[in-house]
Motif scaffolding. Structure first.
Motif, mmCIF file in Angstrom:
data_model
loop_
_atom_site.group_PDB
_atom_site.id
_atom_site.type_symbol
_atom_site.label_atom_id
_atom_site.label_comp_id
_atom_site.label_asym_id
_atom_site.label_seq_id
_atom_site.Cartn_x
_atom_site.Cartn_y
_atom_site.Cartn_z
ATOM 1 N N ARG A 148 62.834 22.703 9.813
ATOM 2 C CA ARG A 148 63.751 21.715 9.237
ATOM 3 C C ARG A 148 64.349 20.811 10.305
ATOM 4 N NH1 ARG A 148 66.919 25.233 4.512
ATOM 5 N NH2 ARG A 148 65.020 25.701 3.300
ATOM 6 N N CYS A 149 64.567 21.371 11.481
ATOM 7 C CA CYS A 149 65.077 20.567 12.594
ATOM 8 C C CYS A 149 64.050 19.516 13.005
ATOM 9 C CB CYS A 149 65.423 21.472 13.767
ATOM 10 S SG CYS A 149 65.813 20.600 15.292
ATOM 11 N N LEU A 150 62.806 19.913 13.149
ATOM 12 C CA LEU A 150 61.765 18.972 13.573
ATOM 13 C C LEU A 150 61.465 17.941 12.484
ATOM 14 C CD1 LEU A 150 59.327 21.396 15.442
ATOM 15 C CD2 LEU A 150 60.980 19.802 16.433
ATOM 16 N N HIS A 151 61.589 18.352 11.215
ATOM 17 C CA HIS A 151 61.423 17.394 10.118
ATOM 18 C C HIS A 151 62.665 16.522 9.934
ATOM 19 C CE1 HIS A 151 57.517 18.037 8.431
ATOM 20 N NE2 HIS A 151 57.708 19.311 8.160
ATOM 21 N N GLN A 152 63.762 16.889 10.620
ATOM 22 C CA GLN A 152 65.033 16.171 10.494
ATOM 23 C C GLN A 152 65.544 16.176 9.056
ATOM 24 O OE1 GLN A 152 65.164 12.586 13.363
ATOM 25 N NE2 GLN A 152 62.977 12.801 12.934
ATOM 26 N N THR A 153 65.370 17.328 8.405
ATOM 27 C CA THR A 153 65.865 17.532 7.057
ATOM 28 C C THR A 153 66.897 18.654 7.097
ATOM 29 O OG1 THR A 153 64.007 19.045 6.618
ATOM 30 C CG2 THR A 153 63.761 16.755 5.912
ATOM 31 N N GLU A 154 68.122 18.373 6.788
ATOM 32 C CA GLU A 154 69.258 19.308 6.780
ATOM 33 C C GLU A 154 69.752 19.653 8.188
ATOM 34 O OE1 GLU A 154 69.692 22.049 3.092
ATOM 35 O OE2 GLU A 154 67.708 22.436 3.948
ATOM 36 N N LEU A 155 68.861 20.015 9.081
ATOM 37 C CA LEU A 155 69.266 20.391 10.437
ATOM 38 C C LEU A 155 68.904 19.279 11.421
ATOM 39 C CD1 LEU A 155 68.167 24.139 10.523
ATOM 40 C CD2 LEU A 155 70.414 23.203 10.022
ATOM 41 N N ASP A 156 69.886 18.884 12.256
ATOM 42 C CA ASP A 156 69.618 17.819 13.216
ATOM 43 C C ASP A 156 69.221 18.401 14.574
ATOM 44 O OD1 ASP A 156 71.985 18.393 14.818
ATOM 45 O OD2 ASP A 156 73.148 17.491 13.210
ATOM 46 N N GLY A 157 68.958 17.504 15.523
ATOM 47 C CA GLY A 157 68.478 17.934 16.835
ATOM 48 C C GLY A 157 69.550 18.007 17.895
ATOM 49 N N SER A 158 70.811 18.091 17.505
ATOM 50 C CA SER A 158 71.900 18.177 18.473
ATOM 51 C C SER A 158 72.270 19.639 18.731
ATOM 52 C CB SER A 158 73.128 17.429 17.949
ATOM 53 O OG SER A 158 73.586 18.030 16.749
ATOM 54 N N VAL A 159 72.941 19.892 19.868
ATOM 55 C CA VAL A 159 73.425 21.252 20.137
ATOM 56 C C VAL A 159 74.876 21.415 19.723
ATOM 57 C CG1 VAL A 159 71.798 21.699 22.017
ATOM 58 C CG2 VAL A 159 74.056 20.730 22.536
ATOM 59 N N TRP A 160 75.608 20.301 19.553
ATOM 60 C CA TRP A 160 77.001 20.419 19.140
ATOM 61 C C TRP A 160 77.104 20.658 17.632
ATOM 62 C CZ3 TRP A 160 76.746 16.433 15.897
ATOM 63 C CH2 TRP A 160 76.092 15.245 16.285
ATOM 64 N N GLY A 161 78.303 21.077 17.207
ATOM 65 C CA GLY A 161 78.500 21.364 15.785
ATOM 66 C C GLY A 161 77.901 22.683 15.353
ATOM 67 N N LYS A 162 77.639 23.550 16.334
ATOM 68 C CA LYS A 162 76.991 24.828 16.056
ATOM 69 C C LYS A 162 77.644 25.928 16.886
ATOM 70 C CE LYS A 162 72.631 22.344 15.342
ATOM 71 N NZ LYS A 162 73.241 21.005 15.414
ATOM 72 N N LEU A 163 77.500 27.174 16.426
ATOM 73 C CA LEU A 163 77.997 28.327 17.173
ATOM 74 C C LEU A 163 76.822 29.268 17.423
ATOM 75 C CD1 LEU A 163 80.599 29.724 18.283
ATOM 76 C CD2 LEU A 163 80.655 31.013 16.133
ATOM 77 N N TYR A 164 76.646 29.681 18.685
ATOM 78 C CA TYR A 164 75.489 30.477 19.103
ATOM 79 C C TYR A 164 75.935 31.834 19.621
ATOM 80 C CZ TYR A 164 73.725 25.652 19.579
ATOM 81 O OH TYR A 164 73.405 24.334 19.357
ATOM 82 N N THR A 165 75.130 32.856 19.346
ATOM 83 C CA THR A 165 75.360 34.102 20.053
ATOM 84 C C THR A 165 74.962 33.892 21.513
ATOM 85 O OG1 THR A 165 74.861 36.466 20.138
ATOM 86 C CG2 THR A 165 73.064 35.032 19.461
ATOM 87 N N ALA A 166 75.795 34.386 22.416
ATOM 88 C CA ALA A 166 75.599 34.097 23.838
ATOM 89 C C ALA A 166 74.277 34.638 24.373
ATOM 90 C CB ALA A 166 76.770 34.665 24.638
ATOM 91 N N SER A 167 73.748 35.673 23.734
ATOM 92 C CA SER A 167 72.514 36.287 24.223
ATOM 93 C C SER A 167 71.312 35.351 24.131
ATOM 94 C CB SER A 167 72.224 37.579 23.449
ATOM 95 O OG SER A 167 72.048 37.313 22.066
ATOM 96 N N LEU A 168 71.420 34.273 23.350
ATOM 97 C CA LEU A 168 70.314 33.310 23.279
ATOM 98 C C LEU A 168 70.103 32.596 24.605
ATOM 99 C CD1 LEU A 168 70.961 31.619 19.802
ATOM 100 C CD2 LEU A 168 69.183 33.282 20.354
ATOM 101 N N PHE A 169 71.178 32.528 25.423
ATOM 102 C CA PHE A 169 71.111 31.764 26.666
ATOM 103 C C PHE A 169 70.885 32.690 27.852
ATOM 104 C CE2 PHE A 169 73.421 29.121 23.727
ATOM 105 C CZ PHE A 169 72.850 27.878 23.922
ATOM 106 N N ASP A 170 69.739 33.351 27.835
ATOM 107 C CA ASP A 170 69.389 34.135 29.010
ATOM 108 C C ASP A 170 68.707 33.216 30.022
ATOM 109 O OD1 ASP A 170 66.792 33.740 28.143
ATOM 110 O OD2 ASP A 170 66.562 35.759 27.335
ATOM 111 N N ARG A 171 68.141 33.773 31.044
ATOM 112 C CA ARG A 171 67.571 32.948 32.109
ATOM 113 C C ARG A 171 66.351 32.138 31.664
ATOM 114 N NH1 ARG A 171 70.948 31.616 36.087
ATOM 115 N NH2 ARG A 171 72.315 33.388 36.552
ATOM 116 N N LYS A 172 65.778 32.505 30.517
ATOM 117 C CA LYS A 172 64.604 31.788 30.056
ATOM 118 C C LYS A 172 64.961 30.500 29.314
ATOM 119 C CE LYS A 172 61.843 36.011 29.451
ATOM 120 N NZ LYS A 172 61.131 36.870 28.480
ATOM 121 N N VAL A 173 66.202 30.386 28.859
ATOM 122 C CA VAL A 173 66.588 29.233 28.063
ATOM 123 C C VAL A 173 67.727 28.487 28.751
ATOM 124 C CG1 VAL A 173 67.449 28.417 25.840
ATOM 125 C CG2 VAL A 173 65.887 30.363 25.926
ATOM 126 N N ARG A 174 67.415 27.322 29.273
ATOM 127 C CA ARG A 174 68.389 26.446 29.883
ATOM 128 C C ARG A 174 68.049 25.001 29.509
ATOM 129 N NH1 ARG A 174 70.872 30.378 30.573
ATOM 130 N NH2 ARG A 174 72.047 31.094 32.404
#
Length: 325
Positions: A150-176
């Motif tokens: 849905r993000c890539l189709h730009q339907t309902e979910l947009d491509g920004s990182v703001w306006g969202k809440l993430y579990t901190a474990s998503l940001f390990d060393r592999k994701v920056r």
């Protein structure tokens, strides 16, 4: 620390809007916060504003970057310092609704999800009144793969990182964040891919400020057309994924190519290699996007237009390109 939310705010020459941004964060109905503000080589009063807020509120921590390194480097520096179980991003010229973090935290927990997504509104200035609660707002739940599609189709979910809440474990060393413009689009699909579930709260949590100094308004800004390189990365990343994920990647690439061509042609820019790459993407993906029901109507229309001779397509996109800016 389960209730602690780390709020990351990169700031470069943000004196005009930074106080409103910080006030909206520190005035949240959810008060367990670690606010990491990053001064990214500012030459205005941004450093003194941050110092003043840090002196008044112990929740505010300030990181000073060595020179202007860019929003990706600033966010990465802050990610390395997070203490909370949850992470959110706020741009220094934007603001949060008073209930934003409390509502997103409740939503992500109830759905046993990894990301909670709220709605945003685009404003020229902040409203004089903001509700203290989201009211009766619908919540929908989806898989990480569905969120990526849905993000890539730009339907309902947009491509920004703001306006969202993430579990901190998503940001390990592999994701920056990577050193590119359109850095949000470059990371958000990878974050969705790591999720078991994503919740969407149909309530306004974020106020995105439009103003003439924004990067997207400057045709000559370095990296203005990096979106095509980001789309190339998306195509590479998704090549072994399911058919629907690959089709979503094709649609996002076609949409970006149409937009970039419109801007190049409308403003008379000399970008022969970029123009050739965009035309190549149109030829590769126009047939598939045209037949993809999940694609946006405007992207399917764009895919149909991409079958026209280039001289006619140029005339159509010149008009749209002038309206884009």
């Amino acid at each position: 620390m389960d209730n602690l939310i780390s709020v990351i705010i990169p700031a470069h020459n943000a004196e005009a809007f930074l106080p409103e941004c910080l006030d909206s964060v520190l005035g949240q109905t959810h008060s367990s916060l670690q606010v990491i503000a990053v001064n990214d080589g500012s030459t205005d009063s941004t450093p003194s504003i941050l110092a003043s807020y840090a002196a008044r509120d112990p929740r505010v921590e300030v990181i000073t970057m060595p020179g202007c390194r860019g929003v990706s480097a600033a966010r990465n520096a802050a990610i390395d310092q997070i203490k909370g179980s949850w992470v959110t991003f706020v741009d220094a010229d934007d603001a949060l609704a008073p209930h934003a973090l409390e509502s997103l935290l409740k939503t992500v927990r109830r759905g046993d999800a990894d990301i909670a997504v709220g709605h945003h509104v685009r404003v020229d200035k902040l409203p004089s009144f903001m509700p203290l609660s989201p009211g009766r707002s619908k919540v929908s739940l989806m898989s990480g793969e569905t969120a990526m599609v849905r993000c890539l189709h730009q339907t309902e979910l947009d491509g920004s990182v703001w306006g969202k809440l993430y579990t901190a474990s998503l940001f390990d060393r592999k994701v920056r964040f990577r050193d590119t413009r359109f850095e949000d689009l470059d990371i958000i699909y990878r974050l969705y891919d790591r999720c078991r579930r994503v919740c969407m709260l149909r309530a306004t949590v974020y106020y995105y400020r439009r103003h003439e100094n924004s990067f997207i308004s400057d045709m000559k800004a370095p990296g203005r057309f990096d979106v095509i390189n980001v789309c190339a990365s998306i195509l590479h990343y998704t090549q072994l994924y399911s058919r629907r994920v690959k089709r979503a990647a094709y649609a996002r690439t076609l949409a970006a190519s149409m937009n970039v061509l419109g801007l190049i042609w409308a403003h008379g820019l000399e970008e022969p290699e970029l123009e050739a790459q965009c035309l190549k993407y149109l030829k590769l993906y126009r047939g598939t996007v045209l037949m993809t029901r999940a694609a946006r109507r405007r992207d399917r229309i764009g895919a149909l237009a991409a079958h026209m001779p280039v001289v006619i397509l140029r005339r159509l996109l010149r008009r749209r390109g002038r309206k884009t800016v």
